[in-house]
Design a protein around this motif. Structure first.
Motif, PDB file in Angstrom:
ATOM      1  N   THR A 142       0.817  -1.218   0.000  1.00  0.00           N
ATOM      2  CA  THR A 142       0.000   0.000   0.000  1.00  0.00           C
ATOM      3  C   THR A 142       0.850   1.269   0.000  1.00  0.00           C
ATOM      4  OG1 THR A 142      -0.134  -0.029   2.412  1.00  0.00           O
ATOM      5  CG2 THR A 142      -1.906  -1.139   1.201  1.00  0.00           C
ATOM      6  N   ASP A 143       2.148   1.127  -0.058  1.00  0.00           N
ATOM      7  CA  ASP A 143       3.083   2.253  -0.002  1.00  0.00           C
ATOM      8  C   ASP A 143       3.172   2.948  -1.365  1.00  0.00           C
ATOM      9  OD1 ASP A 143       5.965   3.448  -0.198  1.00  0.00           O
ATOM     10  OD2 ASP A 143       5.657   3.066   1.938  1.00  0.00           O
ATOM     11  N   ALA A 144       3.267   4.258  -1.329  1.00  0.00           N
ATOM     12  CA  ALA A 144       3.392   5.026  -2.575  1.00  0.00           C
ATOM     13  C   ALA A 144       4.682   4.698  -3.321  1.00  0.00           C
ATOM     14  CB  ALA A 144       3.334   6.523  -2.274  1.00  0.00           C
ATOM     15  N   GLY A 145       5.673   4.147  -2.626  1.00  0.00           N
ATOM     16  CA  GLY A 145       6.938   3.800  -3.256  1.00  0.00           C
ATOM     17  C   GLY A 145       6.927   2.473  -3.994  1.00  0.00           C
ATOM     18  N   PRO A 177       5.480   1.367  -6.833  1.00  0.00           N
ATOM     19  CA  PRO A 177       5.765   1.363  -8.284  1.00  0.00           C
ATOM     20  C   PRO A 177       7.250   1.557  -8.609  1.00  0.00           C
ATOM     21  CG  PRO A 177       3.798   2.636  -7.847  1.00  0.00           C
ATOM     22  CD  PRO A 177       4.417   2.334  -6.504  1.00  0.00           C
ATOM     23  N   ASP A 178       7.935   2.450  -7.894  1.00  0.00           N
ATOM     24  CA  ASP A 178       9.369   2.650  -8.147  1.00  0.00           C
ATOM     25  C   ASP A 178      10.166   1.415  -7.763  1.00  0.00           C
ATOM     26  OD1 ASP A 178       8.922   5.208  -9.099  1.00  0.00           O
ATOM     27  OD2 ASP A 178       9.289   6.148  -7.146  1.00  0.00           O
ATOM     28  N   ARG A 236      -1.365  -5.464  -5.890  1.00  0.00           N
ATOM     29  CA  ARG A 236      -1.350  -4.043  -5.531  1.00  0.00           C
ATOM     30  C   ARG A 236      -2.491  -3.295  -6.212  1.00  0.00           C
ATOM     31  NH1 ARG A 236       0.940   0.510  -3.580  1.00  0.00           N
ATOM     32  NH2 ARG A 236       0.999   2.315  -4.956  1.00  0.00           N
ATOM     33  N   SER A 237      -2.718  -3.566  -7.493  1.00  0.00           N
ATOM     34  CA  SER A 237      -3.788  -2.889  -8.221  1.00  0.00           C
ATOM     35  C   SER A 237      -5.133  -3.099  -7.532  1.00  0.00           C
ATOM     36  CB  SER A 237      -3.872  -3.403  -9.660  1.00  0.00           C
ATOM     37  OG  SER A 237      -2.708  -3.065 -10.359  1.00  0.00           O
ATOM     38  N   ILE A 283      -5.204  -1.156  -4.155  1.00  0.00           N
ATOM     39  CA  ILE A 283      -5.363   0.289  -4.324  1.00  0.00           C
ATOM     40  C   ILE A 283      -6.762   0.643  -4.834  1.00  0.00           C
ATOM     41  CG2 ILE A 283      -4.496   2.313  -5.596  1.00  0.00           C
ATOM     42  CD1 ILE A 283      -2.417   1.377  -3.732  1.00  0.00           C
ATOM     43  N   ASP A 284      -7.263  -0.157  -5.779  1.00  0.00           N
ATOM     44  CA  ASP A 284      -8.553   0.121  -6.412  1.00  0.00           C
ATOM     45  C   ASP A 284      -9.243  -1.207  -6.657  1.00  0.00           C
ATOM     46  OD1 ASP A 284     -10.722   0.813  -7.988  1.00  0.00           O
ATOM     47  OD2 ASP A 284      -9.534   1.695  -9.595  1.00  0.00           O
TER      48      ASP A 284
END
Length: 157
Positions: free
Chosen positions: A66-69, A71-72, A98-99, A102-103
């Motif tokens: 769930t971390d914004a990091g 994708p990187d 993750r997809s 997130i959604d």
């Protein structure tokens, strides 16, 4: 002794190297992670090396889900593991998870097409009622369907 110290020399025994790699991967900083994963994957015992790395990828992906990091991190790991089809596939399945995390309106077809491992992991880690319902109804194995159904029942309590 020239070069690296004896403590830094990889063990001759693959079991010792495996344990050593797991410890190094558990302790690695995010800045040094790509380099260490690459070094582990250059081990002559490719099966052992991939096993150590997949454990690391699974642990880190679950931590970063769930971390914004994420994708990187995902992109960096796909690049360093590009020569190992199994590892890239595992990373892509973490991206499916993750997809959905997130959604929860995305990824249902990808989840149904995913491996047994991915579906089992989804039934264990996802909180999306829609994804769990999908797996309870259409998961590939009885084990996946049962686990997803149990998680749904626990959510209703």
């Amino acid at each position: 002794m020239t070069g690296r110290s004896a403590a830094m020399q990889p063990a001759d025994d693959e079991h010792q190297r495996f344990a050593h790699y797991l410890q190094e991967l558990a302790d690695v900083s995010s800045q040094d992670e790509v380099g260490l994963v690459g070094r582990v994957l250059r081990d002559p015992d490719t099966v052992m090396a991939q096993s150590a790395v997949v454990r690391h990828l699974d642990r880190r992906a679950a931590q970063l889900l769930t971390d914004a990091g994420f994708p990187d991190w995902f992109e960096a790991m796909v690049i360093v593991t590009a020569e190992w089809e199994f590892l890239v596939h595992r990373l892509r399945e973490w991206m499916v998870l993750r997809s959905i995390t997130i959604d929860d309106t995305r990824g249902s077809e990808d989840l149904l097409a995913a491996s047994d491992w991915c579906q089992r992991t989804a039934a264990r880690v996802l909180t999306s009622s829609a994804a769990l319902r999908l797996l309870a109804e259409r998961g590939r194995t009885r084990r996946v369907r049962a686990a997803a159904g149990l998680r749904l029942a626990q959510q209703r309590r």
